[in-house]
Each structure stands twice: as structure tokens, then as C-alpha cells.
Design an enzyme around this catalytic site. Structure first.
Site, PDB file in Angstrom:
ATOM      1  N   GLY A  74     -20.087 -18.590 -12.932  1.00  0.00           N
ATOM      2  CA  GLY A  74     -21.316 -19.068 -13.568  1.00  0.00           C
ATOM      3  C   GLY A  74     -21.605 -18.448 -14.921  1.00  0.00           C
ATOM      4  N   GLN A  75     -20.783 -17.460 -15.345  1.00  0.00           N
ATOM      5  CA  GLN A  75     -21.021 -16.847 -16.656  1.00  0.00           C
ATOM      6  C   GLN A  75     -20.771 -17.884 -17.746  1.00  0.00           C
ATOM      7  OE1 GLN A  75     -18.876 -13.059 -17.072  1.00  0.00           O
ATOM      8  NE2 GLN A  75     -18.900 -12.904 -14.842  1.00  0.00           N
ATOM      9  N   PRO A  76     -21.464 -17.721 -18.913  1.00  0.00           N
ATOM     10  CA  PRO A  76     -21.346 -18.743 -19.970  1.00  0.00           C
ATOM     11  C   PRO A  76     -19.907 -19.149 -20.280  1.00  0.00           C
ATOM     12  CG  PRO A  76     -23.026 -17.165 -20.564  1.00  0.00           C
ATOM     13  CD  PRO A  76     -22.410 -16.660 -19.284  1.00  0.00           C
ATOM     14  N   ARG A  77     -18.982 -18.196 -20.280  1.00  0.00           N
ATOM     15  CA  ARG A  77     -17.602 -18.536 -20.684  1.00  0.00           C
ATOM     16  C   ARG A  77     -16.899 -19.447 -19.676  1.00  0.00           C
ATOM     17  NH1 ARG A  77     -13.966 -13.641 -18.873  1.00  0.00           N
ATOM     18  NH2 ARG A  77     -15.402 -12.649 -17.420  1.00  0.00           N
ATOM     19  N   PHE A  78     -17.427 -19.579 -18.467  1.00  0.00           N
ATOM     20  CA  PHE A  78     -16.781 -20.447 -17.471  1.00  0.00           C
ATOM     21  C   PHE A  78     -17.448 -21.813 -17.335  1.00  0.00           C
ATOM     22  CE2 PHE A  78     -15.985 -16.083 -15.696  1.00  0.00           C
ATOM     23  CZ  PHE A  78     -14.668 -16.018 -16.128  1.00  0.00           C
TER      24      PHE A  78
END
Ligand SMILES: Nc1nc2c(ncn2[C@@H]2O[C@H](COP(=O)(O)OP(=O)(O)OP(=O)(O)O)[C@@H](O)[C@H]2O)c(=O)[nH]1
Ligand SMILES: [Mg+2]
Length: 183
Positions: A74-78
Site C-alpha cells: 500500500g505504500q505510494p511506490r506500489f
């Protein structure tokens, strides 16, 4: 005795009527996606769950239905991967931390941006307000408002409050998902 009949019945169902469905679980980091999937798959809840890098997949058995669950980071990079993993699935499960009100506007924007993709049109959506064991949690009605769920059209949408930690309402989640197996 009834237990034996139930096991034989489930076994026969699996043998002649086995169904596999694809489910994608998305939502901001720390919402509890991996914790929920671990518990659904029969594992133990842990407070020191490690953030997901990329994705994780687990199969959950419910009667004759096998739910192949894709749990995405769920982190922005994913988040740019979410669309790819949501294509063609039987249902999308969007999980939020119902006690983290600061994160809800971002969760709402990410959800609506994703649902605008034409390729995902019509896929049923189950929104889960996780961590209902915490005092600061929002109610389901408050979540529906904060996430602007009433504006979503052209797909089925449901919203439940759950707790992966206390295993609250998880049966309702599985029932909702299994009911979308053949749609
Ligand atoms: N109180 C409470 N804490 C929870 C619950 N579910 C998950 N947590 C905690 O929330 C934190 C994040 O859980 P994860 O399951 O790793 O969250 P995630 O959504 O998979 O996060 P990413 O993989 O980074 O996207 C962990 O410390 C969990 O123990 C719950 O139902 N209640
Ligand atoms: Mg995770």
C-alpha cells in the site's frame, strides 16, 4: 456425527464443483491487508506485521470455493501496480484503517482514481473498515461518507467494519466474496 457428514459433503462439493476465484486486496499502507489475509488463511494475528514489498498471494478455502487472494503493497511506490492486479478479478477488496481519519482523504482519492479505469468497470467492490477493535474507529456510515462510496456507480459496492485482530465479521467477508464467485 453431523460434523462427519459436513466434512464428506464439503469434500464432495470440492470434488465435483470446485471453483477458484481471484480477489485483489488493496488500500493504503498500514490498513491491515496482510494481517487480514493471514488470519483468513488460518494464521495468527501479529502486531509486528512487516510492510508488504510488491505483493503477496495466499489461497483461502471456503467450502468448495478457493479464493486466490492477491495482497498488494500500500505504500505510494506500489500503488501504480494496483490496476494491473485488479484486472479481471472477481472482486476488489479495499481496506482502510477505520481509526486513522487523517489517512482517509488519501484513501478516498486513491480508490476513486483506480475505479475510474475503464478496464476495471463493473468489478464488485468490498470496502472494509479494519481495526474496529480500536476506540477511535469510525462507524460504517461515517466511512461511507468519508470515502464518498455513494458516488460510485456501475458496480456493486458494500462496506463492512471488521477487525483482523479480534476476527470480527470475517465470516461476513468470506460469504460476500464467495457469493461473487460465479459472477
Ligand atoms: N488494532 C488492530 N491493529 C491491526 C489490525 N489489523 C492490522 N493491524 C496492525 O496494523 C499494522 C499494519 O498491518 P499490515 O497488515 O502489515 O498492513 P498492510 O495494509 O498490509 O500494510 P502494507 O503492506 O504496507 O500495505 C500492524 O501493526 C498490524 O498488527 C486490527 O484489526 N486491529
Ligand atoms: Mg501488507
Amino acid at each position: 456425527m453431523a460434523g462427519i457428514f459436513k466434512r464428506v459433503y464439503d469434500w464432495l462439493l470440492r470434488l465435483f464443483w470446485a471453483t477458484e476465484m481471484d480477489i485483489t486486496m488493496i488500500g493504503l499502507q498500514n490498513a491491515g491487508k496482510t494481517s487480514l489475509l493471514r488470519v483468513l488463511a488460518g494464521g495468527e494475528f501479529t502486531l509486528d506485521s512487516i510492510p508488504t514489498v510488491g505483493f503477496n498471494m495466499k489461497r483461502v478455502q471456503k467450502g468448495h470455493v478457493t479464493l486466490k487472494c492477491w495482497d498488494l503493497g500500500g505504500q505510494p511506490r506500489f500503488r501504480s501496480m494496483w490496476e494491473r492486479y485488479c484486472r479481471g478479478v472477481n472482486a476488489i477488496v479495499f481496506i482502510v484503517d477505520s481509526a486513522d481519519t487523517d489517512a482517509l482523504p488519501v484513501a478516498r482519492d486513491e480508490l476513486h482514481m483506480l475505479l475510474e479505469k475503464p478496464v476495471l468497470e463493473g468489478i464488485p467492490l468490498l470496502v472494509l473498515g479494519n481495526k474496529s477493535d480500536l476506540d477511535e474507529k469510525l462507524s460504517v456510515d461515517e466511512l461511507i461518507d468519508s470515502l464518498d462510496l455513494k458516488s460510485i456507480s456501475h458496480r456493486e459496492v458494500s462496506c463492512y467494519g471488521i477487525s483482523a485482530k479480534e476476527e470480527t465479521n470475517l465470516d461476513a467477508v468470506l460469504q460476500w466474496l464467495v457469493a461473487r464467485a460465479s459472477k
